[in-house]
Design a protein around this motif. Structure first.
Motif, short mmCIF file in Angstrom:
data_model
loop_
_atom_site.label_atom_id
_atom_site.label_comp_id
_atom_site.label_asym_id
_atom_site.label_seq_id
_atom_site.Cartn_x
_atom_site.Cartn_y
_atom_site.Cartn_z
N ALA A 51 -11.07 -13.51 2.52
CA ALA A 51 -11.80 -12.31 2.10
C ALA A 51 -11.77 -12.18 0.59
CB ALA A 51 -11.19 -11.07 2.76
N ARG A 52 -10.61 -12.41 0.00
CA ARG A 52 -10.48 -12.30 -1.46
C ARG A 52 -11.32 -13.36 -2.15
NH1 ARG A 52 -8.69 -14.64 -5.57
NH2 ARG A 52 -8.02 -16.43 -4.33
N ARG A 53 -11.28 -14.58 -1.66
CA ARG A 53 -11.96 -15.69 -2.32
C ARG A 53 -13.48 -15.54 -2.26
NH1 ARG A 53 -10.61 -20.29 0.84
NH2 ARG A 53 -8.51 -20.01 -0.01
N TYR A 54 -14.00 -15.07 -1.11
CA TYR A 54 -15.45 -15.04 -0.95
C TYR A 54 -16.05 -13.65 -1.13
CZ TYR A 54 -14.45 -19.65 0.93
OH TYR A 54 -13.99 -20.94 1.09
N GLY A 55 -15.20 -12.65 -1.38
CA GLY A 55 -15.70 -11.31 -1.69
C GLY A 55 -16.19 -10.51 -0.50
N HIS A 56 -15.86 -10.96 0.72
CA HIS A 56 -16.24 -10.22 1.92
C HIS A 56 -15.05 -9.42 2.44
CE1 HIS A 56 -19.53 -13.41 2.27
NE2 HIS A 56 -20.14 -12.26 2.09
N THR A 57 -15.36 -8.40 3.24
CA THR A 57 -14.33 -7.49 3.71
C THR A 57 -13.85 -7.88 5.11
OG1 THR A 57 -15.46 -5.73 2.49
CG2 THR A 57 -13.70 -5.07 3.99
N LEU A 58 -12.54 -7.87 5.29
CA LEU A 58 -11.92 -8.08 6.59
C LEU A 58 -11.59 -6.70 7.16
CD1 LEU A 58 -10.61 -9.94 8.74
CD2 LEU A 58 -8.52 -9.90 7.33
N TYR A 59 -12.29 -6.31 8.21
CA TYR A 59 -12.11 -4.99 8.80
C TYR A 59 -11.26 -5.07 10.06
CZ TYR A 59 -15.89 -3.22 5.82
OH TYR A 59 -16.66 -2.85 4.75
N VAL A 60 -10.36 -4.10 10.22
CA VAL A 60 -9.57 -3.97 11.45
C VAL A 60 -9.81 -2.56 11.99
CG1 VAL A 60 -7.26 -3.90 12.45
CG2 VAL A 60 -7.79 -5.59 10.70
N PRO A 61 -10.48 -2.43 13.13
CA PRO A 61 -10.75 -1.10 13.69
C PRO A 61 -9.47 -0.45 14.21
CG PRO A 61 -11.44 -2.79 15.22
CD PRO A 61 -11.02 -3.52 13.96
N SER A 62 -9.37 0.85 14.00
CA SER A 62 -8.17 1.57 14.47
C SER A 62 -8.16 1.69 15.98
CB SER A 62 -8.10 2.95 13.83
OG SER A 62 -9.27 3.70 14.09
N GLY A 63 -9.35 1.69 16.62
CA GLY A 63 -9.40 1.76 18.08
C GLY A 63 -8.63 2.97 18.62
N ALA A 64 -7.62 2.71 19.43
CA ALA A 64 -6.84 3.78 20.04
C ALA A 64 -5.64 4.21 19.19
CB ALA A 64 -6.35 3.34 21.43
N LEU A 65 -5.55 3.69 17.94
CA LEU A 65 -4.40 4.03 17.09
C LEU A 65 -4.67 5.33 16.35
CD1 LEU A 65 -1.64 3.22 15.92
CD2 LEU A 65 -2.88 1.99 14.12
N TRP A 66 -4.12 6.40 16.86
CA TRP A 66 -4.28 7.72 16.24
C TRP A 66 -3.42 7.79 14.98
CZ3 TRP A 66 -7.93 11.02 17.53
CH2 TRP A 66 -7.87 12.34 17.07
N GLY A 67 -4.01 8.23 13.86
CA GLY A 67 -3.26 8.38 12.62
C GLY A 67 -3.10 7.10 11.84
N ALA A 68 -4.00 6.13 12.04
CA ALA A 68 -3.88 4.82 11.37
C ALA A 68 -3.87 4.95 9.86
CB ALA A 68 -5.02 3.91 11.82
N GLU A 69 -4.75 5.78 9.31
CA GLU A 69 -4.83 5.91 7.85
C GLU A 69 -3.55 6.51 7.27
OE1 GLU A 69 -8.35 7.95 6.67
OE2 GLU A 69 -9.71 6.41 7.46
N ASP A 70 -2.97 7.47 7.98
CA ASP A 70 -1.71 8.07 7.50
C ASP A 70 -0.58 7.06 7.53
OD1 ASP A 70 -2.57 10.89 7.12
OD2 ASP A 70 -2.96 10.78 9.27
N ILE A 71 -0.54 6.24 8.58
CA ILE A 71 0.48 5.19 8.66
C ILE A 71 0.31 4.21 7.51
CG2 ILE A 71 1.25 3.20 10.02
CD1 ILE A 71 0.53 4.86 12.53
N GLN A 72 -0.93 3.83 7.23
CA GLN A 72 -1.19 2.89 6.14
C GLN A 72 -0.78 3.48 4.79
OE1 GLN A 72 -5.31 1.82 5.34
NE2 GLN A 72 -4.68 -0.27 4.84
N LYS A 73 -1.05 4.76 4.59
CA LYS A 73 -0.67 5.41 3.33
C LYS A 73 0.85 5.38 3.14
CE LYS A 73 -4.61 8.60 3.12
NZ LYS A 73 -5.03 10.01 3.26
#
Length: 288
Positions: free
Chosen positions: A118-140
């Motif tokens: 992703a870094r080398r070619y400038g594209h984004t690697l996405y991981v969907p949160s799906g059933a993971l409630w509060g994913a963004e807070d955990i990542q922070k």
């Protein structure tokens, strides 16, 4: 002829996998994609005949290798972790990549290889949160280094689990009563339940300062849960020095599901929301 003022080229989406989730996303793109500036680039499935009558012939891929020639802006995998393990780097050369089976990253080295691509070619690697409630807070919390422990417990009817090896044998032997099939590091669980523990894998990606070896997973088979999938998330943060009290969060997500279904009903809408967020964020990993 000059392009019309304000005209924006549709974002082309390729779908890998045509199970229930792949069919849902394909239908949403075909029916509502124009409202969001999206169009279908292709659909690939291991059994091509499954797409007959459901996907326009010109959009069906016979070979996955053909996907690189379809000018997709985003390729969405909802098939099997083997796709990211074998093709992740190549896909990221050509398009953004949303990995619907993040258990792929439980295999040593796959995470690092895809992040580097992703870094080398400038594209984004996405991981969907799906059933993971509060994913963004955990990542922070992981970003700040304040995430001290994370445990995800998934409880489903035994028929909702597609397991491998010893876990399948354990499920069959305890099918008449509530049974803890596994409790331990998520990395060791991923190859034993590759289709069932993507929520745990997403948690390991979000809680990156702990990762697959320290984020804990617990898999429970409960024959009384005929139409629910239950996900319990336990988060431990720092201890307050003055009081000695620790920051904790506990959540329970009860997702209605059809009997025997691997994916609960609310997860479909969550995936569609994730696709709508995948608009290109540069050469990095993004939870969506």
């Amino acid at each position: 002829m000059a392009a019309k003022a304000g005209f924006r080229k549709p974002r082309r989406i390729g779908i890998i996998g045509f199970g229930h989730l792949g069919q849902y996303l394909t239908t949403m793109i075909e029916d509502e994609g124009h409202q969001h500036g999206l169009e279908l680039a292709f659909v690939w499935n291991r059994s091509r005949e499954k797409m007959d009558g459901k996907v326009r012939r010109e959009l069906q891929l016979e070979f996955l290798s053909e996907s690189m020639q379809r000018s997709a802006d985003l390729i969405v995998e909802v098939a099997h972790p083997q796709i990211a393990q074998e093709y992740g780097e190549e896909i990221l050369k050509h398009a953004d990549f949303m990995v619907g089976s993040p258990t792929a990253f439980g295999e040593q080295g796959v995470d690092a290889k895809c992040r580097e691509a992703a870094r080398r070619y400038g594209h984004t690697l996405y991981v969907p949160s799906g059933a993971l409630w509060g994913a963004e807070d955990i990542q922070k919390m992981a970003d700040r280094g304040t995430l001290k422990a994370l445990k995800v417990t998934m409880t489903k009817h035994p028929d909702s689990f597609k397991l491998e090896g010893s876990l399948q044998e354990q499920k069959e032997s305890g099918s008449s009563q509530r049974t803890v099939l596994y409790e331990g590091p998520v990395r060791q669980l991923c190859p034993l339940a590759p289709n069932n523990v993507n929520t745990m894998a997403a948690a390991a990606m979000a809680g990156h300062n702990l990762g697959f070896d320290q984020v804990q997973g617990c898999l429970v088979a409960d024959p009384s849960l005929l139409d629910w999938h239950v996900v319990d998330i336990e988060v431990d943060g720092p201890v307050d020095e003055s009081s000695g009290h620790q920051f904790t969060v506990k959540s329970t997500r009860r997702n209605p599901s059809s009997w025997g279904a691997v994916t609960g009903a609310a997860t479909y809408a969550s995936f569609w929301s994730s696709v709508l967020k995948c608009k290109g964020h540069g050469g990095k990993l993004v939870l969506c």
